[in-house]
Design a protein around this motif. Structure first.
Motif, short mmCIF file in Angstrom:
data_model
loop_
_atom_site.label_atom_id
_atom_site.label_comp_id
_atom_site.label_asym_id
_atom_site.label_seq_id
_atom_site.Cartn_x
_atom_site.Cartn_y
_atom_site.Cartn_z
N THR A 27 3.02 7.36 -0.39
CA THR A 27 4.06 7.33 0.63
C THR A 27 3.59 6.58 1.87
O THR A 27 2.52 6.86 2.40
N ILE A 28 4.38 5.60 2.31
CA ILE A 28 4.07 4.86 3.53
C ILE A 28 4.80 5.53 4.70
O ILE A 28 6.03 5.63 4.70
N HIS A 29 4.06 5.98 5.67
CA HIS A 29 4.63 6.70 6.80
C HIS A 29 4.80 5.80 8.02
O HIS A 29 4.05 4.84 8.20
N TYR A 30 5.76 6.12 8.85
CA TYR A 30 5.95 5.46 10.13
C TYR A 30 6.74 6.41 11.02
O TYR A 30 7.49 7.26 10.55
N ALA A 83 3.38 -6.65 14.17
CA ALA A 83 3.31 -5.27 13.71
C ALA A 83 4.48 -4.84 12.83
O ALA A 83 4.51 -3.69 12.39
N GLY A 84 5.43 -5.74 12.59
CA GLY A 84 6.65 -5.35 11.91
C GLY A 84 6.56 -5.33 10.40
O GLY A 84 5.51 -5.57 9.80
N VAL A 85 7.70 -5.04 9.78
CA VAL A 85 7.79 -4.95 8.33
C VAL A 85 7.92 -6.35 7.74
O VAL A 85 8.69 -7.18 8.22
N ASN A 86 7.17 -6.59 6.68
CA ASN A 86 7.28 -7.83 5.92
C ASN A 86 8.18 -7.57 4.71
O ASN A 86 9.36 -7.85 4.73
N ARG A 90 5.66 -3.13 3.84
CA ARG A 90 4.36 -3.75 4.05
C ARG A 90 4.39 -4.52 5.37
O ARG A 90 5.45 -4.91 5.85
N ARG A 91 3.22 -4.74 5.94
CA ARG A 91 3.16 -5.37 7.25
C ARG A 91 2.56 -6.77 7.16
O ARG A 91 2.23 -7.25 6.08
N PRO A 94 -3.50 -6.54 6.89
CA PRO A 94 -3.99 -5.69 5.80
C PRO A 94 -4.25 -4.27 6.26
O PRO A 94 -4.61 -4.02 7.41
N SER A 95 -4.08 -3.34 5.33
CA SER A 95 -4.35 -1.92 5.60
C SER A 95 -5.02 -1.32 4.38
O SER A 95 -4.53 -1.49 3.25
N ALA A 96 -6.13 -0.63 4.58
CA ALA A 96 -6.85 -0.03 3.45
C ALA A 96 -5.93 0.91 2.67
O ALA A 96 -5.37 1.86 3.22
N GLY A 97 -5.74 0.60 1.39
CA GLY A 97 -4.91 1.44 0.55
C GLY A 97 -3.44 1.39 0.89
O GLY A 97 -2.66 2.21 0.39
#
Length: 232
Positions: A27-30, A83-86, A90-91, A94-97
């Motif tokens: 789950t990707i949180h924001y 910092a936005g959504v691609n 996803r942004r 990069p983000s670990a995991g």
């Protein structure tokens, strides 16, 4: 040194097939403040006149700012491509995991947005107004007087558990590395938009945490940047 030693890997475990991952790993949180007033930002627009090569060459820590306010479109473009959504939450960094533990807040000082503190709600590409702030007392948070001339101050916070739920204590390293990736995005996009940008390491952490109404444990400010129009 002790923390670095404690979080070293001493053995490599077997990779877990993604279909067996627990739900909290997938789950990707924001964050979102659904009850707050919201400013929808314009569609982002980057000029084709500047290449990545040119943005890299222009990237400096700029501490000089003009008195010209930053326009709404520029702020929206800066936030979107930094910092936005691609795609699929996803942004552009990069983000670990793919855990994305970082949140972005801004303090508007000299922009087309009313003075105040806002949270960047990436799902809607909007700013959620936390509160008005007519006179931001820089001296209570920083010891660099030039920050008073910046048009906007970017605050990057980390919700640590989004990463540590998967990676444990080593996740703290990943969060700090990610904050560096995001900061570089702000630098490069600032260069492309003819903005001066400077990261600031000397700030009072808990003062900012209190300002944002975060506890400094589950979520804490980890990085700040000052941005403004580049002088002619």
């Amino acid at each position: 040194e002790k923390f670095h030693a404690k979080t070293k890997l001493t053995k490599l475990g077997n990779q877990i097939n993604e279909k067996f991952w627990p739900e909290e790993w997938k789950t990707i949180h924001y964050k979102g403040y659904s009850r707050l007033d919201e400013i929808i930002l314009p569609k982002p627009k980057l000029s084709r006149k500047i290449s990545l090569k040119m943005a890299l060459k222009k990237r400096i820590s700029g501490r000089d700012f003009s008195k010209e306010p930053i326009g709404l479109e520029k702020i929206g473009t800066l936030l979107k491509f930094s910092a936005g959504v691609n795609i699929d939450l996803r942004r552009f960094y990069p983000s670990a995991g793919g855990r994305y533990p970082l949140e972005v807040y801004i303090i508007s000082q000299n922009t087309e947005i009313p003075k105040g503190i806002y949270h960047y709600y990436l799902k809607n590409h909007s700013l959620e107004k936390l509160r008005s702030l007519q006179d931001f007392n820089h001296k209570a948070y920083f010891n660099q007087p030039w920050i008073a001339k910046a048009s906007v101050i970017i605050l990057i916070s980390a919700v640590f558990n989004r990463n540590t739920v998967k990676y444990g204590d080593r996740g703290y390293r990943h969060v700090m590395i990610e904050a560096g990736h995001l900061s570089q995005n702000f630098y490069l996009n600032s260069a492309a938009l003819n903005l001066s940008c400077c990261s600031i390491g000397g700030f009072l952490d808990d003062k900012f945490n209190k300002l944002l109404d975060v506890d400094g444990v589950e979520e804490s400010v980890v990085c700040t940047l000052a941005i403004g129009e580049t002088p002619a």
